[in-house]
Design a protein around this motif. Structure first.
Motif, PDB file in Angstrom:
ATOM      1  N   THR A  84       9.427  63.255 -30.400  1.00 42.47           N
ATOM      2  CA  THR A  84       9.987  64.054 -29.310  1.00 42.47           C
ATOM      3  C   THR A  84      10.632  65.275 -29.952  1.00 42.47           C
ATOM      4  OG1 THR A  84      10.417  62.065 -28.021  1.00 42.47           O
ATOM      5  CG2 THR A  84      11.565  64.077 -27.345  1.00 42.47           C
ATOM      6  N   ASP A 139       5.223  59.155 -26.917  1.00 42.40           N
ATOM      7  CA  ASP A 139       6.567  58.814 -27.386  1.00 42.40           C
ATOM      8  C   ASP A 139       6.639  58.522 -28.879  1.00 42.40           C
ATOM      9  OD1 ASP A 139       7.815  59.157 -24.906  1.00 42.40           O
ATOM     10  OD2 ASP A 139       7.317  57.111 -24.285  1.00 42.40           O
ATOM     11  N   CYS A 195      -0.058  55.253 -32.768  1.00 42.02           N
ATOM     12  CA  CYS A 195       1.372  55.465 -32.525  1.00 42.02           C
ATOM     13  C   CYS A 195       2.148  54.166 -32.690  1.00 42.02           C
ATOM     14  CB  CYS A 195       1.586  56.069 -31.139  1.00 42.02           C
ATOM     15  SG  CYS A 195       0.971  57.761 -31.000  1.00 42.02           S
ATOM     16  N   ASP A 205       3.845  63.595 -28.291  1.00 40.37           N
ATOM     17  CA  ASP A 205       5.064  63.635 -27.478  1.00 40.37           C
ATOM     18  C   ASP A 205       4.882  62.738 -26.257  1.00 40.37           C
ATOM     19  OD1 ASP A 205       7.503  64.310 -26.303  1.00 40.37           O
ATOM     20  OD2 ASP A 205       7.000  66.406 -25.999  1.00 40.37           O
ATOM     21  N   THR A 206       3.745  62.850 -25.595  1.00 44.29           N
ATOM     22  CA  THR A 206       3.446  62.025 -24.412  1.00 44.29           C
ATOM     23  C   THR A 206       3.432  60.543 -24.768  1.00 44.29           C
ATOM     24  OG1 THR A 206       2.168  63.823 -23.439  1.00 44.29           O
ATOM     25  CG2 THR A 206       1.751  61.612 -22.579  1.00 44.29           C
TER      26      THR A 206
END
Length: 112
Positions: A52, A49, A88, A46-47
């Motif tokens: 979410t 991105d 990511c 989540d951090t």
């Protein structure tokens, strides 16, 4: 991320929830258990991105099957030594490529 499919009145249909890859059906604890990761790992995605999660009325994270697939891919890359930020980025690029190929295929088949 795409929003869940809705019925004509704007509400998510009950039957749609079972088939909808974007429906936020999994709690953080259940998602972590299914993936074999820690809740901290999910928070790090989540951090970064990558995903979410939606929030329940009480503010708890809820994950969709699509998000769980992205998280599983991130875990796979990290387990093979790829730094989280690079993993990511790779996943985002893979997702963008798949979407571009899908759009291109739709245009080609529509033009026939």
């Amino acid at each position: 991320m795409e929003q869940p499919a809705h019925t004509p009145d704007g509400t998510a249909g009950t039957g749609d929830k079972f088939d909808d890859d974007d429906y936020p059906a999994y709690t953080m604890g259940r998602a972590a258990e299914m993936l074999g990761v820690t809740q901290a790992f999910l928070r790090s995605l989540d951090t970064a991105d990558l995903i979410t999660p939606q929030r329940s009325g009480g503010g708890h994270r809820r994950y969709s099957r699509y998000q769980l697939r992205l998280a599983a891919r991130a875990r796979e890359l990290v387990d093979h030594g790829t730094p989280l930020d690079a993993a990511c980025r790779i996943i985002i690029l893979e997702d963008q490529l798949a979407e571009a190929l899908r759009i291109n295929n739709e245009r080609e088949t529509g033009a026939s």
